[in-house]
Design a protein around this motif. Structure first.
Motif, PDB file in Angstrom:
ATOM      1  N   HIS A  68      41.515  22.347  58.385  1.00  0.00           N
ATOM      2  CA  HIS A  68      42.000  23.356  59.243  1.00  0.00           C
ATOM      3  C   HIS A  68      43.715  22.821  59.555  1.00  0.00           C
ATOM      4  O   HIS A  68      44.046  24.152  59.479  1.00  0.00           O
ATOM      5  CB  HIS A  68      40.729  23.490  60.261  1.00  0.00           C
ATOM      6  CG  HIS A  68      41.579  24.533  61.540  1.00  0.00           C
ATOM      7  ND1 HIS A  68      40.825  25.922  60.980  1.00  0.00           N
ATOM      8  CD2 HIS A  68      42.074  24.571  62.222  1.00  0.00           C
ATOM      9  CE1 HIS A  68      41.158  26.625  61.963  1.00  0.00           C
ATOM     10  NE2 HIS A  68      41.703  25.555  62.587  1.00  0.00           N
ATOM     11  N   SER A  69      43.126  21.848  60.425  1.00  0.00           N
ATOM     12  CA  SER A  69      44.289  21.484  60.803  1.00  0.00           C
ATOM     13  C   SER A  69      45.994  21.699  59.754  1.00  0.00           C
ATOM     14  O   SER A  69      46.955  22.020  60.150  1.00  0.00           O
ATOM     15  CB  SER A  69      44.541  20.353  61.094  1.00  0.00           C
ATOM     16  OG  SER A  69      44.346  19.230  60.638  1.00  0.00           O
ATOM     17  N   TRP A  70      45.798  21.556  58.548  1.00  0.00           N
ATOM     18  CA  TRP A  70      47.030  22.064  57.864  1.00  0.00           C
ATOM     19  C   TRP A  70      47.222  23.440  57.593  1.00  0.00           C
ATOM     20  O   TRP A  70      48.029  23.528  57.043  1.00  0.00           O
ATOM     21  CB  TRP A  70      46.836  20.573  56.475  1.00  0.00           C
ATOM     22  CG  TRP A  70      46.607  19.305  56.443  1.00  0.00           C
ATOM     23  CD1 TRP A  70      45.893  18.518  56.198  1.00  0.00           C
ATOM     24  CD2 TRP A  70      47.458  18.702  56.769  1.00  0.00           C
ATOM     25  NE1 TRP A  70      45.554  17.021  56.652  1.00  0.00           N
ATOM     26  CE2 TRP A  70      47.297  16.781  56.332  1.00  0.00           C
ATOM     27  CE3 TRP A  70      48.992  18.980  56.797  1.00  0.00           C
ATOM     28  CZ2 TRP A  70      48.616  16.253  56.750  1.00  0.00           C
ATOM     29  CZ3 TRP A  70      50.194  17.571  56.513  1.00  0.00           C
ATOM     30  CH2 TRP A  70      50.173  16.564  56.733  1.00  0.00           C
ATOM     31  N   ARG A  71      45.737  23.522  56.933  1.00  0.00           N
ATOM     32  CA  ARG A  71      45.683  25.236  56.810  1.00  0.00           C
ATOM     33  C   ARG A  71      46.252  26.330  57.764  1.00  0.00           C
ATOM     34  O   ARG A  71      46.526  26.753  56.865  1.00  0.00           O
ATOM     35  CB  ARG A  71      44.088  25.229  55.683  1.00  0.00           C
ATOM     36  CG  ARG A  71      43.753  26.410  55.194  1.00  0.00           C
ATOM     37  CD  ARG A  71      42.745  26.691  54.945  1.00  0.00           C
ATOM     38  NE  ARG A  71      42.048  25.589  54.565  1.00  0.00           N
ATOM     39  CZ  ARG A  71      42.086  24.504  53.185  1.00  0.00           C
ATOM     40  NH1 ARG A  71      42.823  25.374  52.163  1.00  0.00           N
ATOM     41  NH2 ARG A  71      41.394  24.014  52.642  1.00  0.00           N
ATOM     42  N   VAL A  72      45.394  25.437  58.968  1.00  0.00           N
ATOM     43  CA  VAL A  72      46.089  26.901  59.718  1.00  0.00           C
ATOM     44  C   VAL A  72      46.799  26.769  60.787  1.00  0.00           C
ATOM     45  O   VAL A  72      47.793  27.384  61.259  1.00  0.00           O
ATOM     46  CB  VAL A  72      44.233  27.389  60.619  1.00  0.00           C
ATOM     47  CG1 VAL A  72      44.690  28.199  62.045  1.00  0.00           C
ATOM     48  CG2 VAL A  72      43.589  27.999  59.820  1.00  0.00           C
ATOM     49  N   ASN A  73      47.184  25.176  61.070  1.00  0.00           N
ATOM     50  CA  ASN A  73      47.608  24.751  62.563  1.00  0.00           C
ATOM     51  C   ASN A  73      48.928  24.272  62.149  1.00  0.00           C
ATOM     52  O   ASN A  73      49.589  23.138  62.789  1.00  0.00           O
ATOM     53  CB  ASN A  73      46.866  23.759  63.818  1.00  0.00           C
ATOM     54  CG  ASN A  73      45.005  24.092  64.196  1.00  0.00           C
ATOM     55  OD1 ASN A  73      45.406  25.609  64.106  1.00  0.00           O
ATOM     56  ND2 ASN A  73      44.632  23.923  64.243  1.00  0.00           N
ATOM     57  N   ARG A  74      49.514  24.932  61.139  1.00  0.00           N
ATOM     58  CA  ARG A  74      50.916  24.116  61.088  1.00  0.00           C
ATOM     59  C   ARG A  74      51.599  25.581  60.558  1.00  0.00           C
ATOM     60  O   ARG A  74      51.435  27.071  60.336  1.00  0.00           O
ATOM     61  CB  ARG A  74      51.135  23.705  59.821  1.00  0.00           C
ATOM     62  CG  ARG A  74      50.076  22.490  59.832  1.00  0.00           C
ATOM     63  CD  ARG A  74      51.125  21.254  60.193  1.00  0.00           C
ATOM     64  NE  ARG A  74      50.252  19.821  60.251  1.00  0.00           N
ATOM     65  CZ  ARG A  74      49.558  19.073  60.694  1.00  0.00           C
ATOM     66  NH1 ARG A  74      48.841  20.344  61.079  1.00  0.00           N
ATOM     67  NH2 ARG A  74      49.128  17.898  60.687  1.00  0.00           N
ATOM     68  N   TRP A  75      52.987  25.673  61.571  1.00  0.00           N
ATOM     69  CA  TRP A  75      53.316  26.974  61.420  1.00  0.00           C
ATOM     70  C   TRP A  75      53.673  27.029  58.911  1.00  0.00           C
ATOM     71  O   TRP A  75      54.417  26.235  58.701  1.00  0.00           O
ATOM     72  CB  TRP A  75      55.040  26.367  61.792  1.00  0.00           C
ATOM     73  CG  TRP A  75      55.840  25.705  61.163  1.00  0.00           C
ATOM     74  CD1 TRP A  75      57.190  25.095  60.829  1.00  0.00           C
ATOM     75  CD2 TRP A  75      55.812  23.689  62.008  1.00  0.00           C
ATOM     76  NE1 TRP A  75      57.398  23.688  60.953  1.00  0.00           N
ATOM     77  CE2 TRP A  75      56.724  23.142  62.072  1.00  0.00           C
ATOM     78  CE3 TRP A  75      55.211  23.453  63.302  1.00  0.00           C
ATOM     79  CZ2 TRP A  75      56.892  21.550  61.596  1.00  0.00           C
ATOM     80  CZ3 TRP A  75      55.101  22.127  63.467  1.00  0.00           C
ATOM     81  CH2 TRP A  75      56.286  21.406  62.695  1.00  0.00           C
ATOM     82  N   ASP A  76      54.900  28.016  59.450  1.00  0.00           N
ATOM     83  CA  ASP A  76      55.545  28.541  57.546  1.00  0.00           C
ATOM     84  C   ASP A  76      56.340  28.210  57.117  1.00  0.00           C
ATOM     85  O   ASP A  76      55.480  27.844  55.740  1.00  0.00           O
ATOM     86  CB  ASP A  76      55.728  30.212  58.024  1.00  0.00           C
ATOM     87  CG  ASP A  76      54.691  31.310  58.770  1.00  0.00           C
ATOM     88  OD1 ASP A  76      53.443  30.519  58.066  1.00  0.00           O
ATOM     89  OD2 ASP A  76      55.253  32.673  59.066  1.00  0.00           O
TER      90      ASP A  76
END
Length: 426
Positions: free
Chosen positions: A44-52
């Protein structure tokens, strides 16, 4: 506690990121049954909690999940490049496809209790398990840090933490104040500069690193020199290693170093010392801009010196580099700024996170609430941590060290289960 209504599992892993699933993979290889609980979805932290525009800061060759290296099993073709966010999740998903983890996604672990006679109770949002061993793989990024004085800022100025940031269009027109100059802060700074937005940067004490130096990426030189093999037990300054913010640089556009002085000169980024207080439209800064810039440069030059020494010791033929020179010095320390007068319409916090261990009822924490362990193994039998910085080496908590750390921890789990006479094989 264990009865016909409470399932029992030899090992419960809390956290379905690369650390938790790497342990699960190594236990799978040993035939040890385990279950992984993930409160969101895997990675989740890679998939969602990173900017574009997010990309790795370390080269792709450092992506070394267990038996699944970027340039070998994954078949990556750009080992010296820096994967973008979606490429990172593709790599992680491909790793998970190599085995069948017993993974429960969207399941929150609400309590872990150490039983008086040994073993653990793991309470979750879908029920309760008992187990012989527990691995905490939740990392250290649970609670975004925002200081209490942020509540005193005029409410017309929008505030956002880096965990929620995706791109500059999320924030209203006008200038942005970015607080923090770790890896996130300086890369988000570039996002806003590229979008043509005015940027004010509260410069903290984070060190910086060269990117390319004497013909190679600095991390390549440091790897060859054995820098990443230093353990926390043999580190000359373990306190500094454990408390220092990560060195800032960038993997964007094939990799580059970040010199904040140069960004001020070339792009007009306004630099201040550490943010100290807010009240209405008034922003107050510590008079430490010069010190923080100098300290970052000292780290930068120190890494260059370390590489120079390695090259000299080994008689390596490598191109020379000109000495470092400062392109700008602050004429004064600005201690106060009126945000409205400066055109600042938003504040973006990039000053890190704190872990949350309140749900763990096991005596494994020191007086400051930090977990106590040796390479992830605590003094309480069957209780372990994985995926934290300097668990053993610099690579712990990163892709580079997770294979070694998870392999070691799986071996310790197997030994403890065997010693306790527990049935671990599915």
């Amino acid at each position: 506690m264990n009865d016909t209504h409470t399932p029992h599992i030899p090992v419960a892993i809390v956290g379905g990121g690369q650390a938790g699933l790497s342990v699960a993979y190594n236990l799978y290889k040993k035939g040890i049954e385990c279950v992984v609980f993930e409160r969101n979805e895997k990675f989740h932290s890679w998939r969602v909690n990173r900017w574009d525009s997010f990309c790795l800061v370390t080269p792709n060759w450092q992506c070394r999940l267990p038996d699944f290296h970027y340039d070998k099993e994954f078949g990556g073709t750009d080992p010296d490049g820096f994967m973008l966010r979606d490429e990172i999740t593709d790599y992680l998903d491909a790793f998970t496809a190599t085995f069948e983890p017993n993974l429960h996604e969207h399941v929150a672990v609400t309590r872990v209790v150490h039983l008086p006679k040994g073993g653990y109770v793991v309470e979750t949002s879908i029920g309760t398990w008992t187990c012989d061993q527990v691995v905490i793989a939740t990392g250290g990024y649970d609670n975004p840090i925002e200081p209490a004085y942020a509540q005193a800022l005029d409410p017309t100025i929008v505030q956002m933490h880096s965990v929620d940031y995706r791109n500059p269009s999320q924030l209203p027109d006008g200038d942005v104040l970015i607080v923090g100059t770790g890896q996130s802060g300086v890369q988000i700074m570039e996002d806003f500069v590229r979008a043509g937005r005015g940027v004010h940067l509260a410069v903290g004490p984070a060190p910086r690193s060269p990117r390319k130096y004497r013909g190679r990426d600095a991390t390549d030189w440091l790897h060859d020199a054995g820098h990443y093999e230093i353990t926390i037990d043999t580190h000359p300054d373990p306190f500094k290693a454990l408390t220092q913010t990560n060195h800032y640089m960038s993997g964007r556009d094939g990799g580059k170093e970040i010199d904040l002085r140069q960004w001020h000169v070339d792009h007009g980024v306004e630099l201040y010392g550490s943010l100290a207080d807010m009240d209405g439209h008034t922003l107050k800064f510590l008079p430490d801009l010069k010190q923080n810039l100098d300290d970052a440069d000292r780290s930068y030059v120190g890494i260059r010196d370390q590489i120079d020494a390695y090259i000299a010791r080994n008689g390596i033929d490598a191109p020379e580099e000109p000495p470092f020179t400062k392109v700008w010095e602050p004429a004064e320390e600005r201690s106060e700024l009126n945000a409205k007068a400066a055109g600042i319409s938003s504040v973006l916090w990039a000053i890190g996170f704190r872990p949350d261990y309140d749900w763990i009822e096991v005596d494994v924490f020191d007086a400051r609430g930090k977990p106590k362990f040796k390479r992830g193994v605590t003094d309480v039998p069957g209780f372990h941590f994985i995926g934290l910085g300097w668990l053993n080496t610099w690579g712990s908590g990163r892709f580079l060290g997770i294979e070694e750390d998870s392999t070691y921890l799986a071996e310790q789990i197997a030994l403890q289960l065997q010693s306790a006479g527990k049935r671990a094989v599915a």
